[in-house]
Design a protein around this motif. Sequence first.
Motif, PDB file in Angstrom:
ATOM      1  N   GLU A 186      35.546  17.827  63.082  1.00  0.00           N
ATOM      2  CA  GLU A 186      36.011  17.744  64.464  1.00  0.00           C
ATOM      3  C   GLU A 186      37.055  16.641  64.626  1.00  0.00           C
ATOM      4  OE1 GLU A 186      32.182  19.777  64.203  1.00  0.00           O
ATOM      5  OE2 GLU A 186      32.836  17.806  63.502  1.00  0.00           O
ATOM      6  N   GLU A 187      36.875  15.539  63.918  1.00  0.00           N
ATOM      7  CA  GLU A 187      37.858  14.449  63.984  1.00  0.00           C
ATOM      8  C   GLU A 187      39.146  14.820  63.265  1.00  0.00           C
ATOM      9  OE1 GLU A 187      34.834  10.612  64.293  1.00  0.00           O
ATOM     10  OE2 GLU A 187      35.299  11.487  62.332  1.00  0.00           O
ATOM     11  N   ARG A 188      39.043  15.622  62.230  1.00  0.00           N
ATOM     12  CA  ARG A 188      40.238  16.039  61.497  1.00  0.00           C
ATOM     13  C   ARG A 188      41.155  16.908  62.362  1.00  0.00           C
ATOM     14  NH1 ARG A 188      37.201  17.656  55.751  1.00  0.00           N
ATOM     15  NH2 ARG A 188      35.821  15.837  55.798  1.00  0.00           N
ATOM     16  N   ILE A 189      40.557  17.844  63.110  1.00  0.00           N
ATOM     17  CA  ILE A 189      41.394  18.707  63.950  1.00  0.00           C
ATOM     18  C   ILE A 189      42.013  17.912  65.100  1.00  0.00           C
ATOM     19  CG2 ILE A 189      39.476  19.534  65.379  1.00  0.00           C
ATOM     20  CD1 ILE A 189      40.841  22.220  65.578  1.00  0.00           C
ATOM     21  N   VAL A 190      41.268  16.936  65.626  1.00  0.00           N
ATOM     22  CA  VAL A 190      41.824  16.088  66.686  1.00  0.00           C
ATOM     23  C   VAL A 190      42.993  15.277  66.141  1.00  0.00           C
ATOM     24  CG1 VAL A 190      41.354  14.120  68.197  1.00  0.00           C
ATOM     25  CG2 VAL A 190      39.706  15.998  68.030  1.00  0.00           C
ATOM     26  N   ARG A 191      42.846  14.752  64.942  1.00  0.00           N
ATOM     27  CA  ARG A 191      43.937  13.995  64.313  1.00  0.00           C
ATOM     28  C   ARG A 191      45.168  14.883  64.113  1.00  0.00           C
ATOM     29  NH1 ARG A 191      43.109  11.679  58.285  1.00  0.00           N
ATOM     30  NH2 ARG A 191      42.972  13.936  57.925  1.00  0.00           N
ATOM     31  N   PHE A 192      44.947  16.128  63.689  1.00  0.00           N
ATOM     32  CA  PHE A 192      46.054  17.062  63.493  1.00  0.00           C
ATOM     33  C   PHE A 192      46.789  17.323  64.805  1.00  0.00           C
ATOM     34  CE2 PHE A 192      47.300  21.560  63.965  1.00  0.00           C
ATOM     35  CZ  PHE A 192      48.324  21.625  63.041  1.00  0.00           C
ATOM     36  N   CYS A 193      46.046  17.646  65.865  1.00  0.00           N
ATOM     37  CA  CYS A 193      46.673  17.949  67.147  1.00  0.00           C
ATOM     38  C   CYS A 193      47.382  16.735  67.730  1.00  0.00           C
ATOM     39  CB  CYS A 193      45.624  18.471  68.136  1.00  0.00           C
ATOM     40  SG  CYS A 193      44.942  20.093  67.702  1.00  0.00           S
ATOM     41  N   THR A 194      46.812  15.559  67.569  1.00  0.00           N
ATOM     42  CA  THR A 194      47.444  14.339  68.076  1.00  0.00           C
ATOM     43  C   THR A 194      48.771  14.099  67.381  1.00  0.00           C
ATOM     44  OG1 THR A 194      45.277  13.371  68.560  1.00  0.00           O
ATOM     45  CG2 THR A 194      47.142  11.858  68.412  1.00  0.00           C
ATOM     46  N   ALA A 195      48.829  14.388  66.079  1.00  0.00           N
ATOM     47  CA  ALA A 195      50.067  14.203  65.330  1.00  0.00           C
ATOM     48  C   ALA A 195      51.159  15.160  65.799  1.00  0.00           C
ATOM     49  CB  ALA A 195      49.809  14.391  63.834  1.00  0.00           C
ATOM     50  N   VAL A 196      50.758  16.382  66.201  1.00  0.00           N
ATOM     51  CA  VAL A 196      51.737  17.367  66.681  1.00  0.00           C
ATOM     52  C   VAL A 196      52.253  16.982  68.062  1.00  0.00           C
ATOM     53  CG1 VAL A 196      52.085  19.774  67.345  1.00  0.00           C
ATOM     54  CG2 VAL A 196      50.737  19.219  65.307  1.00  0.00           C
ATOM     55  N   GLY A 197      51.356  16.541  68.958  1.00  0.00           N
ATOM     56  CA  GLY A 197      51.775  16.138  70.306  1.00  0.00           C
ATOM     57  C   GLY A 197      50.922  16.773  71.380  1.00  0.00           C
ATOM     58  N   ARG A 198      51.220  16.430  72.653  1.00  0.00           N
ATOM     59  CA  ARG A 198      50.406  16.875  73.789  1.00  0.00           C
ATOM     60  C   ARG A 198      50.429  18.379  73.995  1.00  0.00           C
ATOM     61  NH1 ARG A 198      46.611  13.825  76.804  1.00  0.00           N
ATOM     62  NH2 ARG A 198      47.453  11.779  77.296  1.00  0.00           N
ATOM     63  N   ASP A 199      51.475  19.062  73.489  1.00  0.00           N
ATOM     64  CA  ASP A 199      51.530  20.511  73.665  1.00  0.00           C
ATOM     65  C   ASP A 199      50.744  21.244  72.575  1.00  0.00           C
ATOM     66  OD1 ASP A 199      53.251  19.876  71.627  1.00  0.00           O
ATOM     67  OD2 ASP A 199      54.908  21.134  72.321  1.00  0.00           O
ATOM     68  N   CYS A 200      49.998  20.491  71.768  1.00  0.00           N
ATOM     69  CA  CYS A 200      49.090  21.083  70.795  1.00  0.00           C
ATOM     70  C   CYS A 200      47.665  20.792  71.257  1.00  0.00           C
ATOM     71  CB  CYS A 200      49.323  20.513  69.398  1.00  0.00           C
ATOM     72  SG  CYS A 200      48.276  21.272  68.120  1.00  0.00           S
ATOM     73  N   TYR A 201      46.950  21.828  71.659  1.00  0.00           N
ATOM     74  CA  TYR A 201      45.603  21.689  72.204  1.00  0.00           C
ATOM     75  C   TYR A 201      44.561  21.927  71.120  1.00  0.00           C
ATOM     76  CZ  TYR A 201      47.795  21.954  76.797  1.00  0.00           C
ATOM     77  OH  TYR A 201      48.573  21.705  77.914  1.00  0.00           O
ATOM     78  N   THR A 202      43.485  21.164  71.196  1.00  0.00           N
ATOM     79  CA  THR A 202      42.330  21.405  70.338  1.00  0.00           C
ATOM     80  C   THR A 202      41.384  22.335  71.084  1.00  0.00           C
ATOM     81  OG1 THR A 202      42.507  19.188  69.382  1.00  0.00           O
ATOM     82  CG2 THR A 202      40.429  20.361  69.075  1.00  0.00           C
ATOM     83  N   LEU A 203      40.978  23.422  70.423  1.00  0.00           N
ATOM     84  CA  LEU A 203      40.020  24.351  71.010  1.00  0.00           C
ATOM     85  C   LEU A 203      38.810  24.459  70.088  1.00  0.00           C
ATOM     86  CD1 LEU A 203      39.021  26.481  73.019  1.00  0.00           C
ATOM     87  CD2 LEU A 203      40.426  28.176  71.803  1.00  0.00           C
ATOM     88  N   PHE A 204      37.688  23.918  70.532  1.00  0.00           N
ATOM     89  CA  PHE A 204      36.433  24.099  69.814  1.00  0.00           C
ATOM     90  C   PHE A 204      35.778  25.364  70.341  1.00  0.00           C
ATOM     91  CE2 PHE A 204      37.012  19.460  69.383  1.00  0.00           C
ATOM     92  CZ  PHE A 204      36.937  19.359  68.005  1.00  0.00           C
ATOM     93  N   LEU A 205      35.579  26.330  69.446  1.00  0.00           N
ATOM     94  CA  LEU A 205      35.022  27.625  69.804  1.00  0.00           C
ATOM     95  C   LEU A 205      33.567  27.648  69.342  1.00  0.00           C
ATOM     96  CD1 LEU A 205      36.207  30.222  71.102  1.00  0.00           C
ATOM     97  CD2 LEU A 205      36.587  31.078  68.779  1.00  0.00           C
ATOM     98  N   LEU A 206      32.639  27.675  70.297  1.00  0.00           N
ATOM     99  CA  LEU A 206      31.216  27.591  69.989  1.00  0.00           C
ATOM    100  C   LEU A 206      30.590  28.970  69.970  1.00  0.00           C
ATOM    101  CD1 LEU A 206      32.044  24.790  71.494  1.00  0.00           C
ATOM    102  CD2 LEU A 206      29.581  24.473  71.668  1.00  0.00           C
ATOM    103  N   PHE A 207      30.109  29.372  68.796  1.00  0.00           N
ATOM    104  CA  PHE A 207      29.368  30.627  68.677  1.00  0.00           C
ATOM    105  C   PHE A 207      27.895  30.307  68.942  1.00  0.00           C
ATOM    106  CE2 PHE A 207      32.561  32.596  65.441  1.00  0.00           C
ATOM    107  CZ  PHE A 207      33.495  32.705  66.453  1.00  0.00           C
ATOM    108  N   GLY A 208      27.563  30.249  70.222  1.00  0.00           N
ATOM    109  CA  GLY A 208      26.239  29.838  70.644  1.00  0.00           C
ATOM    110  C   GLY A 208      26.177  28.346  70.862  1.00  0.00           C
ATOM    111  N   ARG A 209      25.395  27.933  71.845  1.00  0.00           N
ATOM    112  CA  ARG A 209      25.141  26.515  72.073  1.00  0.00           C
ATOM    113  C   ARG A 209      23.669  26.341  72.409  1.00  0.00           C
ATOM    114  NH1 ARG A 209      25.532  25.041  77.592  1.00  0.00           N
ATOM    115  NH2 ARG A 209      26.062  26.786  78.962  1.00  0.00           N
ATOM    116  N   LYS A 210      23.221  25.115  72.525  1.00  0.00           N
ATOM    117  CA  LYS A 210      21.791  24.846  72.658  1.00  0.00           C
ATOM    118  C   LYS A 210      21.170  25.600  73.831  1.00  0.00           C
ATOM    119  CE  LYS A 210      21.996  20.260  70.553  1.00  0.00           C
ATOM    120  NZ  LYS A 210      21.827  18.796  70.772  1.00  0.00           N
ATOM    121  N   ALA A 211      21.836  25.582  74.977  1.00  0.00           N
ATOM    122  CA  ALA A 211      21.285  26.210  76.175  1.00  0.00           C
ATOM    123  C   ALA A 211      21.495  27.721  76.208  1.00  0.00           C
ATOM    124  CB  ALA A 211      21.896  25.571  77.428  1.00  0.00           C
TER     125      ALA A 211
END
Length: 228
Positions: free
Chosen positions: A139-164
């Motif tokens: 999760e930190e790696r993808i955030v680092r990647f998007c930050t390096a690209v800039g604000r027009d690069c969004y991080t999207l975490f896609l959850l296949f199921g969650r606790k609730a």
Amino acid sequence: MLKVLLGKVSPSSPELAPLFSDCTHVAAARVRDCLLFLDPENRFHPSAKSLREIFLMAYIHCSIRHNLPNSFKCTVMTPEQRTLLGVDWVWTVLDGATRLPRIQMAVRVLHQAHRNGENEDLSESMQIAHMESSGLTYEERIVRFCTAVGRDCYTLFLLFGRKADPHNVYGVLSNNFQAAVGKLARIDQDFIENFFRGSRSFVTPEWMLKSALNTRGDAPLTMLIRFS
């Protein structure tokens, strides 16, 4: 904690957004079928990799039918890139005139039933990729990647199921996760799932894309999305 937007904007409606929404709805429905399936012999346990490929195949098939690749590109990462960057694939909205990226959404799939990751190829290239990103969660790696690209690069975490709700597909989209890194927060699956604590309102994939396309400059944007 980052400020989360829960459907309080009214951006314009480009034709691309409903087509994208249709494709992701079809793909999420395929994944949901797998999450809901009850094997009487208890042998069917799809991995995060299998579910990721089911989602991608369904999405790509539908996007080709809608002729989306001309304006909305999907780039799937190699195993080495997934390990080094923490990115499963990147969705890119292309400018019609220049063919340059307008916005990008780097996607990381999280699966509640497989929180400890998967067995990975230990080839030499994979070992090097692991070494380059040692000490960071995926999760930190993808955030680092998007930050390096800039604000027009969004991080999207896609959850296949969650606790609730282990049987549906959700997402957290943000171009501001770096704010949490600056506060020395540990970004992992628990951190991402905390966004849903107490939340009962979610935007659609169509609204998500419209909002990202209409965000200007360095404005932060964080959204909770339900895909199925």
